[in-house]
Enzyme design. Sequence first.
Site, PDB file in Angstrom:
ATOM      1  N   GLY A 182       0.830  -1.213   0.000  1.00 19.24           N
ATOM      2  CA  GLY A 182       0.000   0.000   0.000  1.00 19.24           C
ATOM      3  C   GLY A 182       0.859   1.255   0.000  1.00 19.24           C
ATOM      4  O   GLY A 182       0.415   2.317   0.436  1.00 19.24           O
ATOM      5  N   SER A 204       1.745   3.051  -2.486  1.00 18.84           N
ATOM      6  CA  SER A 204       1.575   3.968  -3.624  1.00 18.84           C
ATOM      7  C   SER A 204       0.623   5.112  -3.315  1.00 18.84           C
ATOM      8  O   SER A 204       0.364   5.950  -4.183  1.00 18.84           O
ATOM      9  CB  SER A 204       1.064   3.187  -4.846  1.00 18.84           C
ATOM     10  OG  SER A 204      -0.236   2.681  -4.598  1.00 18.84           O
ATOM     11  N   SER A 205       0.084   5.169  -2.108  1.00 19.73           N
ATOM     12  CA  SER A 205      -0.914   6.215  -1.802  1.00 19.73           C
ATOM     13  C   SER A 205      -0.974   6.472  -0.295  1.00 19.73           C
ATOM     14  O   SER A 205      -0.518   5.640   0.508  1.00 19.73           O
ATOM     15  CB  SER A 205      -2.284   5.734  -2.316  1.00 19.73           C
ATOM     16  OG  SER A 205      -3.311   6.611  -1.943  1.00 19.73           O
ATOM     17  N   GLY A 206      -1.544   7.596   0.061  1.00 20.92           N
ATOM     18  CA  GLY A 206      -1.918   7.892   1.444  1.00 20.92           C
ATOM     19  C   GLY A 206      -0.816   7.705   2.474  1.00 20.92           C
ATOM     20  O   GLY A 206       0.309   8.190   2.303  1.00 20.92           O
ATOM     21  N   ARG A 232      -1.536  -2.561  -6.243  1.00 26.49           N
ATOM     22  CA  ARG A 232      -2.059  -3.218  -7.453  1.00 26.49           C
ATOM     23  C   ARG A 232      -1.914  -2.388  -8.730  1.00 26.49           C
ATOM     24  O   ARG A 232      -1.645  -2.916  -9.796  1.00 26.49           O
ATOM     25  CB  ARG A 232      -3.548  -3.554  -7.264  1.00 26.49           C
ATOM     26  CG  ARG A 232      -3.805  -4.631  -6.252  1.00 26.49           C
ATOM     27  CD  ARG A 232      -5.262  -4.649  -5.858  1.00 26.49           C
ATOM     28  NE  ARG A 232      -5.676  -3.333  -5.382  1.00 26.49           N
ATOM     29  CZ  ARG A 232      -6.907  -3.002  -5.050  1.00 26.49           C
ATOM     30  NH1 ARG A 232      -7.868  -3.887  -5.158  1.00 26.49           N
ATOM     31  NH2 ARG A 232      -7.186  -1.790  -4.624  1.00 26.49           N
ATOM     32  N   SER A 289      -3.286  -0.747  11.743  1.00 25.64           N
ATOM     33  CA  SER A 289      -4.659  -1.081  12.134  1.00 25.64           C
ATOM     34  C   SER A 289      -5.499   0.191  12.000  1.00 25.64           C
ATOM     35  O   SER A 289      -5.389   0.908  11.003  1.00 25.64           O
ATOM     36  CB  SER A 289      -4.668  -1.657  13.555  1.00 25.64           C
ATOM     37  OG  SER A 289      -5.978  -1.973  13.973  1.00 25.64           O
ATOM     38  N   TYR A 294     -15.066  -3.850   8.264  1.00 24.69           N
ATOM     39  CA  TYR A 294     -13.728  -3.270   8.478  1.00 24.69           C
ATOM     40  C   TYR A 294     -13.212  -3.510   9.895  1.00 24.69           C
ATOM     41  O   TYR A 294     -12.068  -3.964  10.078  1.00 24.69           O
ATOM     42  CB  TYR A 294     -13.820  -1.769   8.193  1.00 24.69           C
ATOM     43  CG  TYR A 294     -12.548  -0.976   8.279  1.00 24.69           C
ATOM     44  CD1 TYR A 294     -11.537  -1.118   7.330  1.00 24.69           C
ATOM     45  CD2 TYR A 294     -12.360  -0.030   9.290  1.00 24.69           C
ATOM     46  CE1 TYR A 294     -10.387  -0.339   7.399  1.00 24.69           C
ATOM     47  CE2 TYR A 294     -11.213   0.747   9.350  1.00 24.69           C
ATOM     48  CZ  TYR A 294     -10.233   0.588   8.402  1.00 24.69           C
ATOM     49  OH  TYR A 294      -9.088   1.360   8.464  1.00 24.69           O
ATOM     50  N   LYS A 323      -9.556  -5.144  11.371  1.00 23.98           N
ATOM     51  CA  LYS A 323      -8.538  -4.358  12.087  1.00 23.98           C
ATOM     52  C   LYS A 323      -8.355  -4.875  13.518  1.00 23.98           C
ATOM     53  O   LYS A 323      -7.261  -4.781  14.074  1.00 23.98           O
ATOM     54  CB  LYS A 323      -8.917  -2.869  12.068  1.00 23.98           C
ATOM     55  CG  LYS A 323      -8.891  -2.260  10.658  1.00 23.98           C
ATOM     56  CD  LYS A 323      -7.476  -2.283  10.062  1.00 23.98           C
ATOM     57  CE  LYS A 323      -7.390  -1.581   8.726  1.00 23.98           C
ATOM     58  NZ  LYS A 323      -6.032  -1.526   8.166  1.00 23.98           N
TER      59      LYS A 323
HETATM   60  N1  LIG Z   1      -7.207   7.165   6.041  1.00 22.76           N
HETATM   61  C1  LIG Z   1      -7.653   6.908   7.255  1.00 22.76           C
HETATM   62  O1  LIG Z   1      -8.426   7.710   7.842  1.00 22.76           O
HETATM   63  C2  LIG Z   1      -7.211   5.666   7.972  1.00 22.76           C
HETATM   64  C3  LIG Z   1      -7.501   5.570   9.346  1.00 22.76           C
HETATM   65  C4  LIG Z   1      -7.119   4.417  10.011  1.00 22.76           C
HETATM   66  C5  LIG Z   1      -6.462   3.397   9.350  1.00 22.76           C
HETATM   67  N2  LIG Z   1      -6.194   3.524   8.016  1.00 22.76           N
HETATM   68  C6  LIG Z   1      -5.492   2.411   7.371  1.00 22.76           C
HETATM   69  O2  LIG Z   1      -4.281   2.896   6.806  1.00 22.76           O
HETATM   70  C7  LIG Z   1      -3.906   2.083   5.695  1.00 22.76           C
HETATM   71  C8  LIG Z   1      -3.608   2.977   4.503  1.00 22.76           C
HETATM   72  O3  LIG Z   1      -4.814   3.628   4.132  1.00 22.76           O
HETATM   73  P1  LIG Z   1      -4.864   5.030   3.379  1.00 22.76           P
HETATM   74  O4  LIG Z   1      -5.964   5.784   4.001  1.00 22.76           O
HETATM   75  O5  LIG Z   1      -3.510   5.595   3.271  1.00 22.76           O
HETATM   76  O6  LIG Z   1      -5.435   4.519   1.977  1.00 22.76           O
HETATM   77  P2  LIG Z   1      -5.083   4.861   0.437  1.00 22.76           P
HETATM   78  O7  LIG Z   1      -4.517   6.226   0.306  1.00 22.76           O
HETATM   79  O8  LIG Z   1      -6.311   4.533  -0.330  1.00 22.76           O
HETATM   80  O9  LIG Z   1      -3.950   3.784   0.102  1.00 22.76           O
HETATM   81  C9  LIG Z   1      -4.224   2.420   0.096  1.00 22.76           C
HETATM   82  C10 LIG Z   1      -3.051   1.735  -0.535  1.00 22.76           C
HETATM   83  O10 LIG Z   1      -3.255   0.323  -0.455  1.00 22.76           O
HETATM   84  C11 LIG Z   1      -3.170  -0.235  -1.767  1.00 22.76           C
HETATM   85  N3  LIG Z   1      -4.046  -1.394  -1.824  1.00 22.76           N
HETATM   86  C12 LIG Z   1      -5.387  -1.434  -1.601  1.00 22.76           C
HETATM   87  N4  LIG Z   1      -5.840  -2.676  -1.770  1.00 22.76           N
HETATM   88  C13 LIG Z   1      -4.756  -3.450  -2.097  1.00 22.76           C
HETATM   89  C14 LIG Z   1      -4.585  -4.809  -2.415  1.00 22.76           C
HETATM   90  N5  LIG Z   1      -5.612  -5.677  -2.424  1.00 22.76           N
HETATM   91  N6  LIG Z   1      -3.339  -5.261  -2.725  1.00 22.76           N
HETATM   92  C15 LIG Z   1      -2.282  -4.401  -2.719  1.00 22.76           C
HETATM   93  N7  LIG Z   1      -2.399  -3.099  -2.422  1.00 22.76           N
HETATM   94  C16 LIG Z   1      -3.620  -2.629  -2.126  1.00 22.76           C
HETATM   95  C17 LIG Z   1      -3.582   0.912  -2.692  1.00 22.76           C
HETATM   96  O11 LIG Z   1      -3.122   0.774  -4.029  1.00 22.76           O
HETATM   97  P3  LIG Z   1      -3.970  -0.038  -5.146  1.00 22.76           P
HETATM   98  O12 LIG Z   1      -5.414   0.342  -4.950  1.00 22.76           O
HETATM   99  O13 LIG Z   1      -3.401   0.397  -6.452  1.00 22.76           O
HETATM  100  O14 LIG Z   1      -3.732  -1.485  -4.880  1.00 22.76           O
HETATM  101  C18 LIG Z   1      -2.862   2.063  -2.001  1.00 22.76           C
HETATM  102  O15 LIG Z   1      -1.490   2.038  -2.305  1.00 22.76           O
HETATM  103  C19 LIG Z   1      -5.083   1.128   5.455  1.00 22.76           C
HETATM  104  O16 LIG Z   1      -4.796  -0.108   6.024  1.00 22.76           O
HETATM  105  C20 LIG Z   1      -6.229   1.802   6.195  1.00 22.76           C
HETATM  106  O17 LIG Z   1      -7.204   0.881   6.610  1.00 22.76           O
HETATM  107  C21 LIG Z   1      -6.548   4.643   7.315  1.00 22.76           C
END
Ligand SMILES: NC(=O)c1ccc[n+]([C@@H]2O[C@H](COP(=O)([O-])OP(=O)(O)OC[C@H]3O[C@@H](n4cnc5c(N)ncnc54)[C@H](OP(=O)(O)O)[C@@H]3O)[C@@H](O)[C@H]2O)c1
Length: 276
Positions: A16, A18-20, A41, A147, A161, A165
């Site tokens: 993951g 590549s983003s966020g 992906r 998580s 979800y 987690k």
């Molecule tokens: N944002 C929030 O408020 C928040 C809060 C608590 C926890 N989190 C956790 O933090 C983590 C990162 O989230 P984010 O908010 O930074 O999300 P994001 O910006 O959407 O990034 C998600 C990343 O995971 C990759 N990904 C998703 N499904 C995948 C798969 N099946 N195989 C391989 N790569 C995959 C995506 O790329 P591709 O889609 O190209 O595969 C992307 O690189 C997650 O586990 C999320 O649950 C986020």
Amino acid sequence: MSQQTDFKHHHVMITGGSSGIGKATACRLASLGANITLIARTPSQLERAAQEIKATQTEVQRVLALAADVAEREALTQAIQTATDQLGPPDILITAAGMARPGYFQDVSLDIFEETMAVNYFGTLYAIKAVLPLMAERQQGHIVLISSGAGLVGIFGYTPYSPSKFALRGLAESLRGELKGTGIGLSIVYPPDTDTPQLVAENKTKPPETKNITASAEMWQPEDVAQEIVKGIKNQQFVVAPGLEMGLLAKLHSVLAPGLNWYFDRIVTQTRSQSS
Ligand SMILES: NC(=O)c1ccc[n+]([C@@H]2O[C@H](COP(=O)([O-])OP(=O)(O)OC[C@H]3O[C@@H](n4cnc5c(N)ncnc54)[C@H](OP(=O)(O)O)[C@@H]3O)[C@@H](O)[C@H]2O)c1
């Protein structure tokens, strides 16, 4: 890597990445000297992220972008093997790949429940399984699981979800003792609401009750969460809970749960009475 304070020449693998939050953590570690492997992906997004990371690195540092779905055990294991062949065994693994599709329990298909567990839990487990022997051989390394606050308390609208987690928390808490004294560190991160594409996507299917429950939460930027993650690795922190809300929740979740449930129920009742 106990007491590591410098990431120069270290190989950091980030699912993951590549983003966020994953990408922000990759950029931060790259700026501190690390070589980076990103696993996600979508090739075009991986390529863009790799270029962004490269811009923070020196000439000698490397960044590798590999397309794989973390829910596919063989594909993920193969990507980790390729990364190891090209950049050496990993010093740090960060499992940030994740998905969230909120909704009312009765409206969410079983396919979403299965996919969420496959990506968030098994995608993390497969990565750790592949990387741990490489770290054990060198008696060094650090693993970071991402998580969520929803992994500490169950939240209305997050029935697919939250359990995924919670499962990560169970995995981290049980693995922690096994890794003690091996030279391999372990952290579990409970990020607060963070401004990322995942959160934007989540907001599209969040029930109004969930929106109201999470409305008062402070919004973080991915770079600030990344800074806390890197600090957590440097300080060998098991629990990384950025900010006051997550800090309190991580320490007191069981004690707070009855009060939080009362508070959440009140918001749900208010939301429903406003919409009827
Ligand atoms: N944002 C929030 O408020 C928040 C809060 C608590 C926890 N989190 C956790 O933090 C983590 C990162 O989230 P984010 O908010 O930074 O999300 P994001 O910006 O959407 O990034 C998600 C990343 O995971 C990759 N990904 C998703 N499904 C995948 C798969 N099946 N195989 C391989 N790569 C995959 C995506 O790329 P591709 O889609 O190209 O595969 C992307 O690189 C997650 O586990 C999320 O649950 C986020």
